[in-house]
Design a protein around this motif. Structure first.
Motif, mmCIF file in Angstrom:
data_model
loop_
_atom_site.group_PDB
_atom_site.id
_atom_site.type_symbol
_atom_site.label_atom_id
_atom_site.label_comp_id
_atom_site.label_asym_id
_atom_site.label_seq_id
_atom_site.Cartn_x
_atom_site.Cartn_y
_atom_site.Cartn_z
ATOM 1 N N ALA A 44 -0.637 -5.319 -0.757
ATOM 2 C CA ALA A 44 -1.692 -4.843 -1.644
ATOM 3 C C ALA A 44 -1.707 -5.710 -2.898
ATOM 4 O O ALA A 44 -0.677 -6.226 -3.320
ATOM 5 C CB ALA A 44 -1.462 -3.380 -2.012
ATOM 6 N N ASN A 47 0.844 -1.189 0.000
ATOM 7 C CA ASN A 47 0.000 0.000 0.000
ATOM 8 C C ASN A 47 0.886 1.249 0.000
ATOM 9 O O ASN A 47 2.117 1.154 0.034
ATOM 10 C CB ASN A 47 -0.971 -0.019 1.188
ATOM 11 C CG ASN A 47 -0.263 0.142 2.522
ATOM 12 O OD1 ASN A 47 0.897 -0.218 2.689
ATOM 13 N ND2 ASN A 47 -0.983 0.676 3.496
ATOM 14 N N GLU A 48 0.276 2.423 -0.027
ATOM 15 C CA GLU A 48 1.021 3.680 -0.102
ATOM 16 C C GLU A 48 2.000 3.869 1.049
ATOM 17 O O GLU A 48 3.076 4.419 0.868
ATOM 18 C CB GLU A 48 0.058 4.863 -0.168
ATOM 19 C CG GLU A 48 -0.637 4.987 -1.490
ATOM 20 C CD GLU A 48 -1.547 6.203 -1.542
ATOM 21 O OE1 GLU A 48 -1.472 7.069 -0.649
ATOM 22 O OE2 GLU A 48 -2.342 6.279 -2.493
ATOM 23 N N SER A 49 1.634 3.420 2.238
ATOM 24 C CA SER A 49 2.527 3.591 3.386
ATOM 25 C C SER A 49 3.634 2.539 3.417
ATOM 26 O O SER A 49 4.592 2.667 4.181
ATOM 27 C CB SER A 49 1.730 3.532 4.697
ATOM 28 O OG SER A 49 1.246 2.211 4.916
ATOM 29 N N LEU A 81 -2.438 -5.354 -6.795
ATOM 30 C CA LEU A 81 -2.485 -4.274 -7.770
ATOM 31 C C LEU A 81 -2.926 -4.808 -9.133
ATOM 32 O O LEU A 81 -2.651 -5.960 -9.477
ATOM 33 C CB LEU A 81 -1.109 -3.623 -7.888
ATOM 34 C CG LEU A 81 -0.504 -3.152 -6.560
ATOM 35 C CD1 LEU A 81 0.950 -2.767 -6.739
ATOM 36 C CD2 LEU A 81 -1.303 -1.992 -6.005
ATOM 37 N N HIS A 114 2.396 0.340 -9.495
ATOM 38 C CA HIS A 114 1.172 0.972 -8.989
ATOM 39 C C HIS A 114 0.377 1.686 -10.084
ATOM 40 O O HIS A 114 -0.751 2.112 -9.849
ATOM 41 C CB HIS A 114 1.511 1.967 -7.875
ATOM 42 C CG HIS A 114 1.700 1.327 -6.537
ATOM 43 N ND1 HIS A 114 2.903 0.786 -6.147
ATOM 44 C CD2 HIS A 114 0.831 1.128 -5.519
ATOM 45 C CE1 HIS A 114 2.765 0.290 -4.932
ATOM 46 N NE2 HIS A 114 1.530 0.475 -4.523
ATOM 47 N N TYR A 172 1.383 -2.601 4.388
ATOM 48 C CA TYR A 172 0.481 -3.724 4.158
ATOM 49 C C TYR A 172 0.585 -4.247 2.729
ATOM 50 O O TYR A 172 0.867 -3.486 1.792
ATOM 51 C CB TYR A 172 -0.971 -3.318 4.442
ATOM 52 C CG TYR A 172 -1.202 -3.038 5.910
ATOM 53 C CD1 TYR A 172 -1.465 -4.077 6.788
ATOM 54 C CD2 TYR A 172 -1.126 -1.746 6.412
ATOM 55 C CE1 TYR A 172 -1.662 -3.838 8.137
ATOM 56 C CE2 TYR A 172 -1.316 -1.487 7.754
ATOM 57 C CZ TYR A 172 -1.581 -2.542 8.617
ATOM 58 O OH TYR A 172 -1.760 -2.302 9.950
ATOM 59 N N VAL A 218 -4.988 0.089 -7.654
ATOM 60 C CA VAL A 218 -5.058 -0.836 -6.521
ATOM 61 C C VAL A 218 -6.352 -1.638 -6.609
ATOM 62 O O VAL A 218 -7.439 -1.069 -6.682
ATOM 63 C CB VAL A 218 -4.997 -0.073 -5.181
ATOM 64 C CG1 VAL A 218 -5.157 -1.021 -4.008
ATOM 65 C CG2 VAL A 218 -3.698 0.702 -5.066
ATOM 66 N N GLN A 236 -6.903 -4.250 -4.190
ATOM 67 C CA GLN A 236 -7.266 -4.520 -2.798
ATOM 68 C C GLN A 236 -6.059 -4.281 -1.903
ATOM 69 O O GLN A 236 -4.945 -4.642 -2.251
ATOM 70 C CB GLN A 236 -7.714 -5.987 -2.683
ATOM 71 C CG GLN A 236 -7.931 -6.484 -1.290
ATOM 72 C CD GLN A 236 -8.231 -7.997 -1.274
ATOM 73 O OE1 GLN A 236 -8.208 -8.659 -2.291
ATOM 74 N NE2 GLN A 236 -8.480 -8.509 -0.095
ATOM 75 N N VAL A 237 -6.288 -3.676 -0.753
ATOM 76 C CA VAL A 237 -5.263 -3.595 0.286
ATOM 77 C C VAL A 237 -5.679 -4.596 1.362
ATOM 78 O O VAL A 237 -6.801 -4.547 1.853
ATOM 79 C CB VAL A 237 -5.133 -2.178 0.876
ATOM 80 C CG1 VAL A 237 -4.139 -2.159 2.027
ATOM 81 C CG2 VAL A 237 -4.722 -1.185 -0.202
ATOM 82 N N THR A 238 -4.776 -5.506 1.693
ATOM 83 C CA THR A 238 -5.094 -6.553 2.663
ATOM 84 C C THR A 238 -4.746 -6.100 4.075
ATOM 85 O O THR A 238 -4.144 -5.039 4.259
ATOM 86 C CB THR A 238 -4.319 -7.843 2.346
ATOM 87 O OG1 THR A 238 -2.934 -7.632 2.640
ATOM 88 C CG2 THR A 238 -4.495 -8.259 0.896
ATOM 89 N N ASP A 239 -5.066 -6.930 5.051
ATOM 90 C CA ASP A 239 -4.670 -6.646 6.431
ATOM 91 C C ASP A 239 -3.386 -7.394 6.798
ATOM 92 O O ASP A 239 -3.027 -7.483 7.969
ATOM 93 C CB ASP A 239 -5.799 -6.977 7.403
ATOM 94 C CG ASP A 239 -6.213 -8.437 7.350
ATOM 95 O OD1 ASP A 239 -5.727 -9.180 6.470
ATOM 96 O OD2 ASP A 239 -7.039 -8.842 8.184
#
Length: 192
Positions: free
Chosen positions: A135, A128-130, A137, A145, A133, A149, A151-154
């Protein structure tokens, strides 16, 4: 207990097989070389130009020269005699991009933003962007990127095995079906 070990062994084997396949696919699939871009406002006449090629496709697919681009050679001999400025007047930016390589002029038009329908079904793992996590794509791994995106997962990246982290950060894991995606994410979540 015995069944759990068997299931885990089978999942590990499946993940290894998918990673090996992804590595093989990435090693064997090389995109075509994109011709260098030339600014359309140059005054150089194209006396020696022999070929005019029209290219059309989605913007991301064109940018990364994916294999879905429509190319057609022009049969209009008068176009080859025009300067880049004259071509730019006939095929203005931003709709058209003009580039030149050796004796060929490429007139490229992006019909839509993003990826084509075929390449949007391909996904790859990233972050993800941070950067914390995992992701999923859109598009082949080469687009990073830029495809968007899915899905961003946990799943935290730092909780994954070092090799998985390296493969994810270097965009080396492509996914070609929903079943493959579900199996991969389930397998990774088991190792958290």
């Amino acid at each position: 207990m015995k069944n759990a070990k068997i299931v885990l062994s089978m999942m590990a084997a499946a993940i290894f097989a998918m990673a090996a396949y992804a590595g093989y696919y990435l090693a064997s699939a090389e995109p075509l070389a994109k011709p260098p871009t030339t600014l359309a406002n140059t005054q150089t006449p194209l006396v020696s130009a022999k070929n005019i090629i029209f290219e059309e496709g989605n913007r991301i697919c064109l940018e990364y020269d994916l294999n879905c681009i429509s190319r057609q050679k022009s049969t209009d001999a008068t176009l080859a005699k025009l300067s880049l400025n004259e071509l730019a007047a006939l095929y203005p930016a931003p709709t058209w991009q003009i580039s030149e390589q050796n004796d060929t002029i490429y007139l490229t038009q992006a019909t839509n933003e993003g990826l084509c329908d075929m390449h949007k079904t391909i996904r790859h793992l990233g972050v993800n962007e941070s950067g914390e996590y995992l992701a999923v794509l859109y598009g082949p791994a080469i687009v990073g990127h830029d495809g968007g995106v899915y899905q961003v997962t946990d799943l935290r990246l730092d909780a994954l095995d070092t090799q998985w982290q390296q493969d994810i950060l270097s965009n080396q894991i492509e996914i070609h079906s929903d079943d493959e995606l579900i199996g991969l994410l389930d397998g990774l979540s088991e190792h958290q």
